[in-house]
Enzyme design. Structure first.
Site, short mmCIF file in Angstrom:
data_model
loop_
_atom_site.label_atom_id
_atom_site.label_comp_id
_atom_site.label_asym_id
_atom_site.label_seq_id
_atom_site.Cartn_x
_atom_site.Cartn_y
_atom_site.Cartn_z
N GLU A 34 10.44 16.31 48.13
CA GLU A 34 10.25 16.96 46.85
C GLU A 34 11.63 17.47 46.42
O GLU A 34 12.27 18.20 47.18
CB GLU A 34 9.28 18.14 47.02
CG GLU A 34 8.96 18.82 45.70
CD GLU A 34 7.94 19.95 45.85
OE1 GLU A 34 7.37 20.12 46.95
OE2 GLU A 34 7.73 20.65 44.85
N ARG A 258 6.44 18.85 63.14
CA ARG A 258 7.70 19.10 62.44
C ARG A 258 8.73 19.65 63.41
O ARG A 258 8.39 20.22 64.45
CB ARG A 258 7.52 20.03 61.25
CG ARG A 258 7.06 21.42 61.58
CD ARG A 258 6.56 22.17 60.35
NE ARG A 258 7.61 22.40 59.38
CZ ARG A 258 7.60 21.91 58.13
NH1 ARG A 258 6.62 21.15 57.71
NH2 ARG A 258 8.55 22.21 57.30
N LYS A 268 12.66 25.25 52.57
CA LYS A 268 13.58 25.20 51.43
C LYS A 268 13.50 26.48 50.61
O LYS A 268 14.49 26.90 50.03
CB LYS A 268 13.24 23.98 50.55
CG LYS A 268 13.73 22.69 51.18
CD LYS A 268 13.46 21.50 50.28
CE LYS A 268 12.04 21.04 50.45
NZ LYS A 268 11.76 19.76 49.76
P1 ATP Z 1 10.07 22.71 53.45
O1 ATP Z 1 8.81 23.28 54.01
O2 ATP Z 1 11.26 22.88 54.31
O3 ATP Z 1 10.32 23.11 52.05
P2 ATP Z 1 8.75 20.33 52.73
O4 ATP Z 1 7.86 19.72 53.74
O5 ATP Z 1 8.16 21.05 51.62
O6 ATP Z 1 9.85 21.16 53.49
P3 ATP Z 1 9.44 17.88 51.48
O7 ATP Z 1 10.55 17.63 50.54
O8 ATP Z 1 8.05 17.84 50.97
O9 ATP Z 1 9.74 19.28 52.15
O10 ATP Z 1 9.59 16.97 52.77
C1 ATP Z 1 9.89 15.62 52.75
C2 ATP Z 1 9.48 15.02 54.04
O11 ATP Z 1 10.17 15.64 55.11
C3 ATP Z 1 8.00 15.23 54.29
O12 ATP Z 1 7.46 14.04 54.78
C4 ATP Z 1 7.97 16.33 55.30
O13 ATP Z 1 6.84 16.24 56.12
C5 ATP Z 1 9.25 16.10 56.08
N1 ATP Z 1 9.73 17.34 56.68
C6 ATP Z 1 9.99 18.50 56.07
N2 ATP Z 1 10.35 19.45 56.95
C7 ATP Z 1 10.32 18.86 58.17
C8 ATP Z 1 10.59 19.31 59.50
N3 ATP Z 1 10.97 20.57 59.76
N4 ATP Z 1 10.46 18.42 60.51
C9 ATP Z 1 10.10 17.15 60.26
N5 ATP Z 1 9.82 16.66 59.04
C10 ATP Z 1 9.93 17.50 57.99
MG MG Z 2 6.59 19.74 50.57
#
Ligand code: ATP
Ligand code: MG
Length: 552
Positions: A34, A258, A268
């Site tokens: 995102e 994760r 983020k």
């Molecule tokens: P955050 O919670 O840090 O804002 P998010 O999951 O909202 O992260 P996205 O941009 O939606 O961020 O994530 C893109 C991809 O990266 C998704 O498939 C998500 O599952 C993966 N991802 C995000 N954080 C992690 C993590 N700590 N470990 C492994 N994969 C991750």
């Molecule tokens: Mg997300």
């Protein structure tokens, strides 16, 4: 990378699918960020996993921006995400945006309405929540649930045409208000949001929810293996429901744990707070767990990929120690960094028996870890040198193999010197150390027969250049700041950055190559900061050395 390791569970799934002839032997994954922030090391894990899985089986990976939530997305984030993925060493097959599919998604929604599987609900968010029941009690249907297909089609079209304000209506899937999975109790598909979108502009005022957009986007791209993190386990049922009812390409969702890293935060939203509240210099502050921060700190793509490989793919959440990340960059830089000398806390050494005004050019290899040393550079030597203050003691204890009156050390790549005396100022601070050198002890041509235990680094005073050096420590004082009482920012380490302004570097370091790692002997691995200062060189310490000199 260790190819001989056993398969992770996702590789096992892919191999089973290939063996069963699924998807005509095709493997297509996607990385779906995102664009609401910069990528962090957790995303690197997901990138390495998605791209790595496809690569291993001759497949491909799409980069898909999950930009269904219009208020937060920014083009700056899109650009930084692309830069980071490329820098990590991966090439995507296609660059897509969930917003590219807004027309398709709208048609999908209309299709579900026509099948009697979606309805427009005028309830407020609070009403919807209260009608949903609890995990032990079923939800209760409201009067909107029984709207006719015709009425739903008309209202949904009016929602799209901007007839209603934000929050006035939503489109919901009509599934099962008694489902044990709360997400199946008529989840939202669309909400009204009169907000400008970074790609579609003002074309839309209704936007699809994540759960309706994600699986459908996967299906449109014919993704074979849609890998996400564990918090989406309960969403899988809904993911499959939409795909089945729409009768579209059967993408399959798989979940892994994760990555959590200690002494930092990884959401983020929290990272954005640190940036906005100026707790750090920006998203790429070298203390940040962001990919851009790690890059600026001096981490290499290979070290991050190796880290992701080593932590493996787990099905249960755990906390990874940041020292593993540091281990990976040390290993990499030990093989690739050029050795240089820099004195971080200088004190002057005068060699009283070396001719004043004479300069001698010594030679030192760039990288003793590599056959041939990767060439080398000339090191000017003179009768005045900067050495590290800590390498001298007025009253050295036993086994202090550095300098004190009467003690001898080798100056790296130069001569053996013996400390004869020192000078103090009026306040009693040592200001100068006086030594004599042994002319026959020149490195590589040592006929002195003298054996010394310690070797120290140095820089010639008349030839030295100055630099600023930034030493970093963990950004947080506690392992898991998000899990402590109060605000996570209460646990910021106040000493996470130490700036040294009076550092002397050997002249060759004035030509340090941006992006390259240098080992400042005995002091750690450093890289030039990416923001060039007008009047000075700035070096970031990537990581300390595990130990000092390795005895030959
Ligand atoms: P955050 O919670 O840090 O804002 P998010 O999951 O909202 O992260 P996205 O941009 O939606 O961020 O994530 C893109 C991809 O990266 C998704 O498939 C998500 O599952 C993966 N991802 C995000 N954080 C992690 C993590 N700590 N470990 C492994 N994969 C991750
Ligand atoms: Mg997300």
């Amino acid at each position: 990378m260790s190819e001989e390791r056993s398969l992770n569970f996702l590789e096992e799934i892919v191999e089973e699918d290939l063996a069963a002839g699924k998807n005509n032997g095709r493997v297509l994954t996607r990385f779906p960020p995102e664009p609401n922030g910069y990528l962090h090391i957790g995303h690197a894990k997901s990138i390495c996993l998605n791209f790595g899985l496809a690569q291993r089986y001759g497949g491909q990976t799409n980069l898909r921006f999950d930009d269904t939530n219009p208020s937060k997305e920014e083009t700056e984030y899109v650009d930084s995400i692309k830069e980071d993925v490329k820098w990590l060493g991966f090439n995507w097959a296609n660059e897509f945006y969930a917003s590219d599919y807004f027309d398709n998604l709208y048609e999908f929604a209309v299709g579900l309405i026509k099948k009697g599987l979606a309805y427009v609900d005028d309830s407020t968010a609070e009403e919807i929540a209260s009608q949903k029941g609890t995990p032990t009690e079923p939800g209760t249907p409201n009067q909107y649930r029984s709207r006719s297909v015709e009425e739903n089609l008309q209202l949904f079209a009016e929602m799209k045409d901007g007839k209603y304000p934000d929050g006035a209506k939503v489109l919901r899937a009509k599934i099962d208000l008694a489902s044990p999975n709360m997400l199946m109790r008529d989840p939202l598909m669309y909400r009204i949001k009169h907000t400008h979108h970074h790609r579609t502009g003002d074309k839309w005022c209704i936007y699809p929810m994540y759960d309706f957009a994600h699986g459908e986007s996967d299906a449109i791209e014919e993704i074979t293996h849609s890998v996400c993190t564990l918090e989406f386990v309960s969403h899988r049922e809904l993911y499959n429901w939409f795909i089945e009812k729409l009768d579209i390409f059967p993408s399959k969702q798989y979940e892994f744990a994760r990555l959590n890293l200690n002494y930092t935060v990884m959401s983020k939203r929290k990272l954005l707070q640190l940036v906005e509240e100026k707790q750090v210099e920006g998203w790429d502050d070298p203390r940040m767990p962001t990919i851009s921060g790690l890059r600026r700190r001096g981490y290499t793509p290979a070290s991050i990929r190796e880290f992701c490989e080593r932590i493996g793919v787990a099905k249960r959440e755990n906390m990874i120690d940041v020292s593993l990340l540091e281990f990976c960059i040390r290993e990499d830089l030990n093989k690739t960094a050029w050795r240089r000398m820099a004195v971080l806390d200088p004190i002057k050494m005068v060699i009283t028996n070396y001719p004043e005004g004479q300069t001698e050019m010594l030679f030192s290899e760039n990288n003793p870890e590599v056959e041939g040393g990767e060439g080398g550079r000339e090191l000017p030597f003179s009768n005045e040198l900067w050495i590290e203050r800590e390498d001298f003691m007025e009253e050295p204890p036993k086994k202090f193999f550095r300098l004190g009156v009467g003690l001898m050390v080798r100056l790296k790549s130069a001569y053996i010197v013996k400390c004869e005396s020192f000078v103090k100022d009026a306040d009693g601070h040592v200001t100068e150390i006086h030594c004599t050198y042994i002319p026959e002890s020149k490195s590589q041509n040592d006929t002195s027969g003298i054996h010394v235990k310690g070797t120290i680094h140095w820089v010639s005073v008349p030839h030295a250049k100055t630099a600023e050096v930034r030493l970093y420590d963990r950004l947080f004082k506690v392992e898991d700041p998000s899990n402590e009482d109060g605000d996570f920012k209460d646990y910021i380490n106040p000493n996470s950055l130490q700036v040294l302004n009076n550092v002397y570097i050997e002249p060759d370091l004035a030509n340090a190559i941006p992006g390259k790692g240098y080992q400042f002997m005995r002091k750690g691995y450093f890289t030039v900061d990416k923001n060039p200062a007008a009047d000075k060189l700035v070096f970031n310490r990537t990581v300390t050395l595990k130990d000092g000199w390795v005895k030959k």
